[in-house]
Design a protein around this motif. Sequence first.
Motif, PDB file in Angstrom:
ATOM      1  N   LYS A 201       6.231   7.744   7.648  1.00 48.27           N
ATOM      2  CA  LYS A 201       5.806   6.457   7.472  1.00 48.27           C
ATOM      3  C   LYS A 201       4.335   6.172   6.647  1.00 48.27           C
ATOM      4  CE  LYS A 201       9.092   3.941   9.396  1.00 48.27           C
ATOM      5  NZ  LYS A 201       9.794   3.089   8.499  1.00 48.27           N
ATOM      6  N   CYS A 203       2.228   6.278   3.462  1.00 48.53           N
ATOM      7  CA  CYS A 203       2.099   6.349   2.021  1.00 48.53           C
ATOM      8  C   CYS A 203       0.892   6.969   1.689  1.00 48.53           C
ATOM      9  CB  CYS A 203       2.650   5.094   1.327  1.00 48.53           C
ATOM     10  SG  CYS A 203       2.826   5.038  -0.254  1.00 48.53           S
ATOM     11  N   ILE A 245       3.618  11.961   6.147  1.00 44.11           N
ATOM     12  CA  ILE A 245       3.528  11.558   4.961  1.00 44.11           C
ATOM     13  C   ILE A 245       4.952  11.307   4.260  1.00 44.11           C
ATOM     14  CG2 ILE A 245       2.580  11.741   2.377  1.00 44.11           C
ATOM     15  CD1 ILE A 245       0.298  13.327   3.630  1.00 44.11           C
ATOM     16  N   ARG A 247       5.644   9.503   1.470  1.00 39.87           N
ATOM     17  CA  ARG A 247       5.587   9.181   0.110  1.00 39.87           C
ATOM     18  C   ARG A 247       4.204   9.532  -0.377  1.00 39.87           C
ATOM     19  NH1 ARG A 247       8.731   8.685  -3.967  1.00 39.87           N
ATOM     20  NH2 ARG A 247      10.214   7.045  -2.660  1.00 39.87           N
ATOM     21  N   ALA A 249       1.998   8.721  -3.336  1.00 36.87           N
ATOM     22  CA  ALA A 249       1.669   7.549  -4.384  1.00 36.87           C
ATOM     23  C   ALA A 249       0.513   8.080  -5.543  1.00 36.87           C
ATOM     24  CB  ALA A 249       1.333   6.430  -3.810  1.00 36.87           C
ATOM     25  N   ASP A 254       4.051   2.678  -7.112  1.00 39.24           N
ATOM     26  CA  ASP A 254       4.536   3.647  -5.911  1.00 39.24           C
ATOM     27  C   ASP A 254       4.226   3.035  -4.261  1.00 39.24           C
ATOM     28  OD1 ASP A 254       5.628   5.250  -8.039  1.00 39.24           O
ATOM     29  OD2 ASP A 254       3.821   6.986  -7.444  1.00 39.24           O
ATOM     30  N   ILE A 255       3.116   2.638  -4.071  1.00 41.99           N
ATOM     31  CA  ILE A 255       2.808   2.042  -2.878  1.00 41.99           C
ATOM     32  C   ILE A 255       3.493   0.796  -2.607  1.00 41.99           C
ATOM     33  CG2 ILE A 255       0.800   1.213  -1.691  1.00 41.99           C
ATOM     34  CD1 ILE A 255      -0.964   2.894  -3.154  1.00 41.99           C
ATOM     35  N   SER A 258       7.198   1.544  -2.031  1.00 41.08           N
ATOM     36  CA  SER A 258       7.302   2.308  -0.658  1.00 41.08           C
ATOM     37  C   SER A 258       7.179   1.379   0.652  1.00 41.08           C
ATOM     38  CB  SER A 258       6.457   3.546  -0.724  1.00 41.08           C
ATOM     39  OG  SER A 258       6.551   4.215   0.701  1.00 41.08           O
ATOM     40  N   ILE A 259       6.186   0.636   0.551  1.00 42.56           N
ATOM     41  CA  ILE A 259       5.579  -0.224   1.731  1.00 42.56           C
ATOM     42  C   ILE A 259       6.939  -1.597   1.473  1.00 42.56           C
ATOM     43  CG2 ILE A 259       3.959  -2.230   2.533  1.00 42.56           C
ATOM     44  CD1 ILE A 259       3.245   0.718   3.104  1.00 42.56           C
ATOM     45  N   GLU A 263      10.099   2.270   3.398  1.00 42.37           N
ATOM     46  CA  GLU A 263      10.328   3.821   3.514  1.00 42.37           C
ATOM     47  C   GLU A 263       9.117   3.833   4.260  1.00 42.37           C
ATOM     48  OE1 GLU A 263      10.391   7.018   0.215  1.00 42.37           O
ATOM     49  OE2 GLU A 263       8.826   5.591  -0.132  1.00 42.37           O
ATOM     50  N   THR A 264       7.890   3.229   4.088  1.00 38.04           N
ATOM     51  CA  THR A 264       6.524   3.540   4.828  1.00 38.04           C
ATOM     52  C   THR A 264       6.317   2.422   5.292  1.00 38.04           C
ATOM     53  OG1 THR A 264       5.597   3.629   2.631  1.00 38.04           O
ATOM     54  CG2 THR A 264       6.293   5.758   3.467  1.00 38.04           C
ATOM     55  N   SER A 267      -0.662   2.295   3.947  1.00 35.21           N
ATOM     56  CA  SER A 267      -1.392   3.047   2.753  1.00 35.21           C
ATOM     57  C   SER A 267      -2.548   2.244   2.509  1.00 35.21           C
ATOM     58  CB  SER A 267      -0.236   2.789   1.627  1.00 35.21           C
ATOM     59  OG  SER A 267      -0.598   3.473   0.519  1.00 35.21           O
TER      60      SER A 267
END
Length: 391
Positions: A201, A203, A245, A247, A249, A254-255, A258-259, A263-264, A267
């Motif tokens: 979870k 990033c 971790i 992901r 980034a 990317d962050i 993902s958020i 996915e995560t 961050s």
Amino acid sequence: MAAISKLCFSTRCDGALISTTTKITKGNNDMFKNPVSRRKFLKDAASATAIGTLGSLVANRAYAADTITATEWGGSYIDQIKLIAAKQSDVKINWQLYSGGAALILPKIKATWPNPGIDLVAGWDLSLQAIVREGWAEPVTAEKVPNLADIPKKLLIKDGAGNVINIPRTISSIFWYYREDNAPFEITKIDDLLDPRLAGKVCFPAPNNNSNLQMVGLALHKGGDERNMEPAWDFVKELARSGNIGRVATSDSDITSSISSGETCISFMGGSGAIEIGRAFKIKYLTKMDPESGFRTFLYQEGWCVLKGEHADAAFRFANFAINAENNEEFNRGIFGIPVNLKAKTSDEVRPMVFNNEEMDRYIYIPDWAYVSEQADAWMKRWEQEVVPLL
């Protein structure tokens, strides 16, 4: 007129450019030196009094329309600056977007100097200082940029001859945050990143993003700092081995992906991106946490440099227009940032990033940018050699 004594923050190699139709988000790769300490002038700028009266919209019509080439970040940045540009017809602009952090354009400029094909460069502390060292910037004067009179003097970067070389437009910050609706528990300290309940979870940005401030913060919590990063490397390797971790980034995009996708859930990124995500999800901003928690906030500024060349005057005219009170307020409202024009107002939406003077001392850390930039290559190499194999 009421005085405002608080500060709010937004949210930040081969410099390949992409077309203006490509939408990306702002990254913060930085590999260049900054010889100037920023803590004092940023703190002074933070407590500057803002006057609530908007300045009038000004466009100089004494010139025929010129065309310049300007670099910019994608996402809300390019969207908002295009809106500002559409309000004038004096200068036409060919926008070229960064395919990564602002510093990535510098090797391209160096390789093609004195004819880089770029007139107006968007950047932040590290990249702007690199331009100073190289001597590429056209000096900024009150005659060329009259609206500079409404910008705090402490934000102005000077070259060795004392010439101002930057045109500020935003003060920004980088910090930790998490999605409350996707986190399995309330996250209150940096050591929570090791909790098994956060498996997959986290990033975590690689060192080439955010100038590796995420690890500088870890070092501070564990008794080090940017010059003593061993405690941070120990923590990150433990985090990598934990499986938390989900992901790695290399850019803010990317962050965001993902958020937003779920996915995560946690961050570290620039405030503008975090607040934008907060429009869609319930976000906890870890900007005013007890320093013992390990969550630290970092401060920097963004702005422009005008490069020497035949289109410098046109670039100055557009930059001057863009930083008048009304336009600077509109631009920063759109990117979730703090305007630098003292006559502009700050959006209520960025209140999570508002700090008074006492809070500045307690929660904000401004690193030695020169030293941080010098470590960029070594930190990334060490990450690849020591951390990546553990993921």
